[in-house]
Design an enzyme around this catalytic site. Structure first.
Site, PDB file in Angstrom:
ATOM      1  N   GLY A  16       0.589  -1.278   0.211  1.00  0.00           N
ATOM      2  CA  GLY A  16      -0.099   0.120  -0.271  1.00  0.00           C
ATOM      3  C   GLY A  16       0.948   1.463   0.185  1.00  0.00           C
ATOM      4  N   GLU A  44      14.401  -3.727  11.943  1.00  0.00           N
ATOM      5  CA  GLU A  44      13.754  -3.995  13.635  1.00  0.00           C
ATOM      6  C   GLU A  44      13.073  -2.471  13.885  1.00  0.00           C
ATOM      7  OE1 GLU A  44      13.729  -5.550  18.103  1.00  0.00           O
ATOM      8  OE2 GLU A  44      15.081  -5.903  16.703  1.00  0.00           O
ATOM      9  N   ASP A  73       7.669   6.265   8.530  1.00  0.00           N
ATOM     10  CA  ASP A  73       7.099   5.874  10.249  1.00  0.00           C
ATOM     11  C   ASP A  73       5.696   6.334  10.043  1.00  0.00           C
ATOM     12  OD1 ASP A  73       7.334   2.932  11.527  1.00  0.00           O
ATOM     13  OD2 ASP A  73       7.764   4.618  13.068  1.00  0.00           O
ATOM     14  N   SER A  74       4.897   6.178  10.231  1.00  0.00           N
ATOM     15  CA  SER A  74       3.560   6.158   9.875  1.00  0.00           C
ATOM     16  C   SER A  74       2.747   5.610  10.950  1.00  0.00           C
ATOM     17  CB  SER A  74       2.919   6.887   9.070  1.00  0.00           C
ATOM     18  OG  SER A  74       2.670   5.088   8.179  1.00  0.00           O
ATOM     19  N   PHE A 158      -5.545   1.123   3.051  1.00  0.00           N
ATOM     20  CA  PHE A 158      -5.180  -0.420   3.613  1.00  0.00           C
ATOM     21  C   PHE A 158      -4.694  -0.018   5.668  1.00  0.00           C
ATOM     22  CE2 PHE A 158      -1.707   2.181   2.205  1.00  0.00           C
ATOM     23  CZ  PHE A 158      -0.779   2.189   3.138  1.00  0.00           C
TER      24      PHE A 158
END
Length: 203
Positions: A16, A44, A73-74, A158
């Site tokens: 997505g 990680e 990053d969300s 998504f």
């Protein structure tokens, strides 16, 4: 004269996200390749903030491939839950990541919360590194404010999209046409901010 577009590795395996990146930056003059296509595994995410995690992912991809790297990053931050699921949005219901399980856990946690207190926002931080040791990465942030619905609506998008309501349009994030969603969304806004930074500071 070499006019080949600059190659960028996208430090994500989320299809997505990859689709949104490519659509929103398609005309920016870059050729995208995913880290998976180059055999790079996910790292990680041990950061304590969205920007830390994005930097970790971008540096890993840049170091492994030797290419400039784009990472984001969300997450979804729900006010009534003290900002949760936040950094742990993708794994809210545990490993492996499961969007339906995450939504079910969220709706259960919000079951008795009245509409006025169901405020939330998506946040996205996007990082672009020219190389793994870039001391001045390009960092862009986007935010999309809304409400958590009582039940999923819509078949698009998504993640948490089906339970995130955009109050101005009275549509869930999963009910928007993709082009409209990309303009309104946290990731779309972050990518637009990144485009502006790239116009001033090209790779």
């Amino acid at each position: 004269m070499n006019t080949a577009p600059t190659r960028l590795v996208i430090a994500s395996s989320n299809p997505g996200k990859l689709g949104e990146f490519r659509e929103l930056l398609d005309d920016a003059g870059y050729a995208f390749v995913t880290q998976g296509e180059l055999g790079v595994a996910d790292i990680e995410e041990t950061g304590l903030s969205f920007v830390e995690n994005a930097l970790l992912k971008a540096r890993n991809a840049a170091r492994a491939t030797g290419l400039p790297a784009l990472a984001d990053d969300s997450g979804l931050c729900v006010d009534a839950l003290g900002g949760a699921p936040g950094l742990y949005s993708a794994r809210y219901a545990g490993e492996p990541s499961d969007a339906r399980a995450n939504i079910a856990k969220l709706l259960d946690a919000m079951r008795d919360v009245p509409r006025a207190r169901r405020t939330a926002h998506f946040v996205a931080v996007i990082v672009l590194l020219r190389h793994a040791d870039d001391p001045q990465p390009l960092i862009a942030e986007g935010r999309w404010s809304g409400l958590i619905l009582d039940a999923p609506r819509g078949d698009g998008g998504f993640g948490y999209d089906p339970v995130f309501l955009d109050p101005e349009n009275n549509l869930s994030a999963a009910e928007f046409e993709p082009a409209v969603k990309n303009r309104l969304s946290h990731r779309g806004r972050a990518l637009e901010a990144l485009r502006q930074k790239l116009a001033d500071t090209p790779l």
